[in-house]
Design a protein around this motif. Structure first.
Motif, PDB file in Angstrom:
ATOM      1  N   VAL A   1       0.843  -1.202   0.000  1.00 37.41           N
ATOM      2  CA  VAL A   1       0.000   0.000   0.000  1.00 37.41           C
ATOM      3  C   VAL A   1       0.876   1.250   0.000  1.00 37.41           C
ATOM      4  O   VAL A   1       0.642   2.201  -0.756  1.00 37.41           O
ATOM      5  N   ASN A   2       1.905   1.243   0.828  1.00 38.01           N
ATOM      6  CA  ASN A   2       2.789   2.409   0.896  1.00 38.01           C
ATOM      7  C   ASN A   2       3.484   2.661  -0.439  1.00 38.01           C
ATOM      8  O   ASN A   2       3.595   3.792  -0.895  1.00 38.01           O
ATOM      9  N   LYS A   3       3.930   1.589  -1.054  1.00 39.02           N
ATOM     10  CA  LYS A   3       4.626   1.737  -2.340  1.00 39.02           C
ATOM     11  C   LYS A   3       3.682   2.309  -3.398  1.00 39.02           C
ATOM     12  O   LYS A   3       4.047   3.213  -4.146  1.00 39.02           O
ATOM     13  N   LEU A   4       2.488   1.753  -3.444  1.00 38.62           N
ATOM     14  CA  LEU A   4       1.556   2.245  -4.461  1.00 38.62           C
ATOM     15  C   LEU A   4       1.146   3.691  -4.152  1.00 38.62           C
ATOM     16  O   LEU A   4       0.987   4.501  -5.070  1.00 38.62           O
ATOM     17  N   ALA A   5       0.991   4.008  -2.877  1.00 34.98           N
ATOM     18  CA  ALA A   5       0.635   5.392  -2.520  1.00 34.98           C
ATOM     19  C   ALA A   5       1.713   6.340  -3.044  1.00 34.98           C
ATOM     20  O   ALA A   5       1.401   7.381  -3.650  1.00 34.98           O
ATOM     21  N   ASN A   6       2.958   5.969  -2.874  1.00 38.37           N
ATOM     22  CA  ASN A   6       4.042   6.819  -3.389  1.00 38.37           C
ATOM     23  C   ASN A   6       4.015   6.897  -4.911  1.00 38.37           C
ATOM     24  O   ASN A   6       4.199   7.959  -5.497  1.00 38.37           O
ATOM     25  N   ALA A   7       3.762   5.752  -5.537  1.00 37.73           N
ATOM     26  CA  ALA A   7       3.714   5.738  -7.007  1.00 37.73           C
ATOM     27  C   ALA A   7       2.565   6.615  -7.512  1.00 37.73           C
ATOM     28  O   ALA A   7       2.695   7.335  -8.502  1.00 37.73           O
ATOM     29  N   MET A   8       1.438   6.571  -6.808  1.00 36.39           N
ATOM     30  CA  MET A   8       0.296   7.392  -7.230  1.00 36.39           C
ATOM     31  C   MET A   8       0.611   8.881  -7.069  1.00 36.39           C
ATOM     32  O   MET A   8       0.263   9.699  -7.918  1.00 36.39           O
ATOM     33  N   LYS A   9       1.291   9.193  -5.983  1.00 36.57           N
ATOM     34  CA  LYS A   9       1.671  10.602  -5.785  1.00 36.57           C
ATOM     35  C   LYS A   9       2.592  11.054  -6.922  1.00 36.57           C
ATOM     36  O   LYS A   9       2.467  12.158  -7.431  1.00 36.57           O
ATOM     37  N   ASN A  10       3.501  10.165  -7.321  1.00 36.99           N
ATOM     38  CA  ASN A  10       4.402  10.505  -8.440  1.00 36.99           C
ATOM     39  C   ASN A  10       3.650  10.778  -9.727  1.00 36.99           C
ATOM     40  O   ASN A  10       4.108  11.529 -10.575  1.00 36.99           O
ATOM     41  N   LEU A  11       2.509  10.118  -9.873  1.00 34.68           N
ATOM     42  CA  LEU A  11       1.708  10.342 -11.087  1.00 34.68           C
ATOM     43  C   LEU A  11       0.869  11.617 -10.966  1.00 34.68           C
ATOM     44  O   LEU A  11       0.093  11.940 -11.860  1.00 34.68           O
ATOM     45  N   GLY A  12       0.982  12.280  -9.846  1.00 33.69           N
ATOM     46  CA  GLY A  12       0.267  13.549  -9.673  1.00 33.69           C
ATOM     47  C   GLY A  12      -1.092  13.387  -9.022  1.00 33.69           C
ATOM     48  O   GLY A  12      -1.895  14.315  -9.006  1.00 33.69           O
ATOM     49  N   ILE A  13      -1.391  12.197  -8.489  1.00 37.72           N
ATOM     50  CA  ILE A  13      -2.704  11.987  -7.867  1.00 37.72           C
ATOM     51  C   ILE A  13      -2.642  12.523  -6.439  1.00 37.72           C
ATOM     52  O   ILE A  13      -1.713  12.217  -5.687  1.00 37.72           O
TER      53      ILE A  13
END
Ligand code: PRX
Length: 670
Positions: free
Chosen positions: A124-136
């Motif tokens: 979950v933490n990894k995906l949260a960071n990845a989503m933030k990187n996509l601008g979400i």
């Protein structure tokens, strides 16, 4: 000592068909003293405040418990929390290595996956960071078209972690339905899988959704490579989940979310063609999901909770995902069909993992019952302690079969009545308090108020049928409105009896049996134009709108026709343009109607019957009188037939549907 095979209920010595928790259950249950109803009734605000503190960790405490400005209400004002934190971080200290999700894939040759709390937390933490990187960002709507795979849980919790709102669309809805929901929410991110497995087949998702992604100008599409189908990926828009999460940091600070900020949107069907984006809060929704899971399913630390509900429905949100995790429990997910490879897959799963709580819909029970009891008898189901039912009224016959065959007369059945709008279970008998009566949901849970009213708004006595309503204090996790549609919110729920009474759309009656002054309520079904097909909620208007798009159709009306397994199926009454009346023409048009409904709404809404007719009954002003159509397909009374401006058409309709009901239509129309 093991609980295996223990009995948890006893029969009422005086009333046939009434069951109560026995001493084992009372000892075990979190709630076994009926006084809780009275305590909650005396001071609901302090009751919910105390319970919400017990259920969740709050980053900041509230300034005010509740605020009520009819028809809106808010709970825990000024407080902050985070659903992902409550499902994960706070359990790490003592449950790091405990199974959070056990996932059974459909293909038998594939091994199950077990995600511990630590595993889920990391993903979950990894995906949260990845989503933030996509601008979400916080407050962004993120649409899912996802099957029941662990990454769906990861993605939902990642959204919660950063404060984005998920809007999950059931995979048996069509790409067009996804498009409509993305547009309504203004969502530019989709999370999907390349495909998944169901009924032995590979169901492709990414390939089907590509057209829609262009039409909504999607900015991001995250794809879980579940079925390894090698989908087309558009550079700069489509990303494989594995690629974007691989090198991400394993910690993303959980965003403090105001309790009344939106937690998620979930689209559901109403009385118009356009689905409604039901808005749920973050704080009170989570508290309600946590508490009702604990109370209604009596979830204990070692329990394994098997809910068969798909994530695309509210049951999937509150009880397949959030409720068990909020309680630090283990939720058991199965990807595919109960018939694959054979009709005992669910029973096999219960035995394999030793599930303790089983939660499903009457339609599935009716279908599995038809397959024969031998499929159940092959398996040891002695770990089961509680059985649940949801989504539609359960008929006493199916209830008794469930009780005897699945529960071996040992387990209580909690018939849980609630809705997408209520966010969590609000009417049911509690396992440690009871009673359990075939076909009767039960009393309102402690701290809220349900009633059954007549047309003028007067409460009805036991046995009298009326409209099922909620009065203040409402369920704390009830909807907080319809996304950007205030008028619709008022019209759908608060117009029948004014702004202080929530009308559910359901009919029901009180029983002459009470628990601590709370009457048990039996739900009889929807009173509006909403269908419950195999426990799936669909609007007749959505289906009508789809069929009307065909040039060959002059007019269409859809009602629910009874079906022995699915409860009801959409019956389409269509008036076709002339020139389509040969047998071949009709067959072709029938196929076109089927295809159109599948395309616009999804396979879940496929009509069960199509009747070509020359007219449908109407009022003087031309409005279709559905009451007649409903009565005809149900072999029921039609009511005053003279209210139709064209009663002559009833004869043709009665012949088409083989009406055998009580009305003498032939003499009326001749
Ligand atoms: O008609 C009631 C029926 O399902 C409707 C809500 O559908 P949905 O929002 O999709 O949520 C389904 C899962 C909570 C209700 O208005 N319904 C739900 N549970 C029951 C039920 N009808 C009778 N008995 C139930 N236990």
């Amino acid at each position: 000592m093991s609980d295996s095979g223990k009995k948890w209920v006893k029969e009422d010595p005086e009333r046939d068909g009434v069951y109560w928790p026995n001493e084992n259950m009372k000892e075990r249950a979190w709630l076994s003293d009926p006084e809780i109803y009275e305590k909650a009734r005396k001071n609901p605000k302090s009751f919910w405040a105390e319970k919400a503190k017990e259920a969740l960790d709050w980053f900041k405490e509230w300034d005010e418990v509740e605020e009520w400005n009819p028809p809106y209400f808010n709970w825990f004002l000024g407080s902050e929390t985070n659903l992902s934190y409550n499902c994960l971080d706070r359990h790490l200290e003592d449950k790091r290595n405990k199974a959070a999700i056990i996932w059974e894939p459909e293909p038998v040759e594939e091994k199950e996956r077990v995600l511990t709390y630590q595993d889920l937390y990391r993903e979950v933490n990894k995906l949260a960071n990845a989503m933030k990187n996509l601008g979400i960002e916080k407050g962004d709507p993120v649409t899912f078209w996802m099957p029941l795979i662990p990454e769906t849980a990861v993605a939902a919790l990642a959204c919660q972690r950063i404060g984005a709102w998920h809007s999950i669309v059931y995979t048996a809805f069509s790409p067009d339905a996804v498009k409509d929901r993305m547009k309504d929410a203004g969502s530019t991110t989709l999370i999907t899988a390349d495909g998944f497995f169901r009924g032995g087949k590979t169901m492709k998702l990414k390939e089907k959704i590509d057209k829609v992604l262009d039409e909504v100008d999607a900015e991001n599409c995250i794809v879980i490579n579940r079925a390894k189908t090698d989908p087309d990926m558009k550079e700069g828009r489509d990303y494989f989940y594995d690629d974007i999460t691989e090198n991400e940091d394993a910690y993303s600070e959980p965003e403090p979310i105001d309790a009344e900020d939106t937690g998620f949107l979930l689209y559901t069907s109403g009385t118009t063609g356009k689905p409604k984006g039901i808005k749920h809060s973050c704080g009170a929704y989570a508290a309600q999901a946590a508490l009702t899971t604990k109370w209604v399913f009596d979830l204990h630390p070692q329990d394994i909770f098997f809910s068969t509900a798909d994530i695309g429905w509210i049951t999937g949100h509150s009880y397949t995902l959030y409720g068990p995790l909020l309680n630090g429990g283990t939720t058991l997910w199965y990807e595919g069909s109960p018939y694959f490879p054979e009709s005992d897959r669910w029973w096999k799963i219960i035995e394999k993992y030793g599930a303790n709580v089983f939660y499903t819909a009457p339609t599935a029970l009716r279908a599995l019952r038809k397959e024969g009891d031998e499929w159940i008898e092959k398996h040891d189901l002695s770990t089961l302690r509680i059985l649940g039912s949801v989504g539609e009224p359960i008929d006493p016959d199916t209830w008794n079969w469930y009780f005897e065959k699945v529960g071996e007369k040992r387990c209580p059945i909690v018939d849980t009545y609630w809705q997408t709008e209520t966010g969590g279970i609000l009417l049911t008998s509690l396992p440690g308090i009871g009673p359990f009566i075939p076909g009767v949901a039960g009393p309102a849970i402690p701290g809220i108020q349900y009633d059954v009213l007549d047309a003028t708004g007067e409460p009805l006595g036991p046995g009298e049928s009326g409209k099922v309503v909620q009065k203040h204090p409402f369920g704390i996790g009830m909807l907080r409105g319809i996304y950007e549609a205030h008028d619709k919110y008022v019209e759908e729920y608060w117009s029948e009896y004014g702004l202080e009474t929530y009308f559910s759309g359901d009919g029901g009656r009180k029983m002459d049996i009470e628990v601590d002054d709370q009457p048990l309520i039996q739900i009889t079904g929807r009173m509006d134009d909403v269908l419950e097909v195999a426990g799936h909620r669909l609007g007749t208007a959505e289906i009508e709108d789809a069929v009307s798009e065909l040039d060959e159709i002059v007019e269409v009306a859809v009602v629910g026709e009874p079906h022995d397994v699915k409860g009801e199926v959409p019956a389409v009454f269509a008036i076709a343009k002339s020139g389509n009346d040969t047998e071949e023409g009709r067959k072709e048009l029938e196929k076109k109607i089927m295809d159109k409904v599948r395309e616009r709404v999804g396979p879940v809404a496929s009509p069960g019957a199509i009747y070509f007719v020359s007219d449908v009954p109407r009022t003087e002003s031309g409005k279709v009188i559905r009451r007649f159509l409903k009565g005809l397909v149900r072999d029921d009374e039609l009511g005053d037939m003279t209210t139709a401006s064209n009663p002559g058409c009833l004869k043709e309709l009665a012949e088409k549907v083989n009406y055998e009901g009580p009305e003498d239509i032939v003499s009326f129309t001749t």
